[in-house]
Write a protein that holds these residues in place. Structure first.
Motif, PDB file in Angstrom:
ATOM      1  N   LEU A  83       0.830  -1.209   0.000  1.00 46.45           N
ATOM      2  CA  LEU A  83       0.000   0.000   0.000  1.00 46.45           C
ATOM      3  C   LEU A  83       0.864   1.258   0.000  1.00 46.45           C
ATOM      4  N   GLN A  84       1.973   1.200   0.710  1.00 42.47           N
ATOM      5  CA  GLN A  84       2.844   2.373   0.792  1.00 42.47           C
ATOM      6  C   GLN A  84       3.732   2.521  -0.437  1.00 42.47           C
ATOM      7  N   ASN A  85       4.168   1.414  -1.000  1.00 37.24           N
ATOM      8  CA  ASN A  85       5.162   1.479  -2.064  1.00 37.24           C
ATOM      9  C   ASN A  85       4.576   1.475  -3.472  1.00 37.24           C
ATOM     10  N   ASN A  86       3.310   1.106  -3.580  1.00 40.23           N
ATOM     11  CA  ASN A  86       2.680   1.065  -4.902  1.00 40.23           C
ATOM     12  C   ASN A  86       1.287   1.679  -4.798  1.00 40.23           C
ATOM     13  N   LYS A  87       1.222   2.984  -4.899  1.00 39.73           N
ATOM     14  CA  LYS A  87      -0.047   3.669  -4.688  1.00 39.73           C
ATOM     15  C   LYS A  87      -0.987   3.558  -5.880  1.00 39.73           C
ATOM     16  N   ARG A 105      -4.862  -1.167  -6.565  1.00 39.89           N
ATOM     17  CA  ARG A 105      -6.133  -1.002  -5.861  1.00 39.89           C
ATOM     18  C   ARG A 105      -6.146  -1.826  -4.564  1.00 39.89           C
ATOM     19  N   ALA A 129      -6.680   2.652   3.345  1.00 40.34           N
ATOM     20  CA  ALA A 129      -6.532   3.935   2.645  1.00 40.34           C
ATOM     21  C   ALA A 129      -5.605   4.876   3.408  1.00 40.34           C
ATOM     22  N   ARG A 166      -1.619   4.758   3.117  1.00 42.27           N
ATOM     23  CA  ARG A 166      -0.917   5.377   1.993  1.00 42.27           C
ATOM     24  C   ARG A 166      -0.443   6.800   2.300  1.00 42.27           C
ATOM     25  N   GLN A 167      -0.827   7.326   3.458  1.00 41.96           N
ATOM     26  CA  GLN A 167      -0.431   8.683   3.808  1.00 41.96           C
ATOM     27  C   GLN A 167       1.028   8.721   4.259  1.00 41.96           C
ATOM     28  N   ASP A 168       1.738   9.780   3.911  1.00 41.05           N
ATOM     29  CA  ASP A 168       3.115   9.956   4.365  1.00 41.05           C
ATOM     30  C   ASP A 168       3.154  10.121   5.887  1.00 41.05           C
TER      31      ASP A 168
END
Length: 298
Positions: free
Chosen positions: A66-70, A73, A102, A105-107
């Motif tokens: 989720l973090q590395n491939n935004k 889906r 969801a 995925r935030q920094d």
């Protein structure tokens, strides 16, 4: 060292198949034991169930994706790691990480990562593991037999511990003790009349037999009970100190953990057909238990 290699081969298989289907029978095959035995060993050594470990590893890898491939889906990640819907995946993800997929995925968002487990020899301290090795001739036990599996549910006891509780409540333990007769000479005379024996025969995939048993002697009344013959074996026997009744369960878990995590990997032995006994006793008004493991040199 061979025991460690077997366990790590099983972990390699799990790691390679986190994004696919993990066959517990294949996990066990690589560890050279049954599925039931591998799950027991894993839980005693790590203090977490195998199912929970696999769940944590899947959700750790899902968080990385989720973090590395935004662009990918959420539903695709859910399906990849074995979840049937985004809802079930989101529920599991939030239970572990404390946030939704969801939000992951935030920094700067905080996540949890559970690394791959490896089995190693480690130095834990200077506490001795008390045990003795005894070779015993063939003997017979008789008692009340059940076959268990890890996913058993319903009105019947689903674990040996629950089997003990139910049999105490309905008077079966007391009746078996009455019919036990005299203890044989090869058993400590401080022993009780009722014990437990596990994995003394094959019962099918992912199942194991367990019997609330008494040692058979010339004065035993075996009518209405199952009787089994235990062949001549070498036993590694791990005794407890005298304990209060409320410490019985914790004491047994500690003995199992020390056998699997500390003694077995360095002993040069392996279990024989996973057979074991729980021999209960009393001393000075307190309870005792000995765990007997059938073993042989590798």
């Amino acid at each position: 060292m061979e025991w460690l290699e077997r366990m790590n081969r099983a972990m390699d298989y799990i790691e390679l198949n986190l994004a696919g289907e993990i066959e517990l029978s294949e996990v066990a095959r690589r560890a050279c034991c049954s599925s039931h035995q591998f799950q027991r060993m894993f839980s005693f050594i790590t203090n977490v169930t195998l199912a929970e470990y696999i769940r944590r590893r899947k959700l750790t890898l899902a968080a990385f994706e989720l973090q590395n491939n935004k662009a990918i889906r959420v539903i695709d990640i859910a399906i990849k790691y074995g979840y049937e819907s985004p809802v079930s995946f989101a529920r599991a993800f939030q239970s572990l990480h404390g946030i939704t997929p969801a939000m992951a995925r935030q920094d700067g968002i905080a996540l949890k990562a559970y690394p791959r487990l490896s089995f190693l020899i480690t130095i834990k301290g200077v506490d001795a593991v008390n045990y003795r090795i005894e070779t015993k001739e063939s003997f017979e036990v008789f008692g009340i037999e059940r076959v268990f599996q890890s996913d058993e549910s319903g009105d019947t006891p689903s674990t040996p511990a629950q089997f003990w509780q139910q049999s105490h409540a309905n008077g079966e333990i007391e009746r078996l003790a009455f019919n036990a007769g005299d203890l044989p000479r090869f058993v400590s005379q401080d022993s009780n009349k009722v014990h437990g024996i596990c994995s003394y025969k094959k019962t099918g995939n992912d199942t194991f037999p367990y019997m609330l048993c008494s040692f058979k002697s010339a004065t035993s009344n075996t009518k209405g009970y199952s009787t089994i013959t235990i062949p001549a074996q070498t036993w590694a026997i791990f005794p407890s100190e005298p304990i209060a009744s409320d410490a019985f369960g914790e004491t047994i878990e500690t003995l199992y953990r020390r056998f699997y995590a500390e003694w077995l990997p360095t002993s040069g032995c392996e279990q024989v057909d996973e057979m074991e006994m729980q021999v209960c006793g009393e001393r000075g008004g307190l309870h005792t238990v000995e765990l007997w493991f059938a073993v042989r040199k590798i």
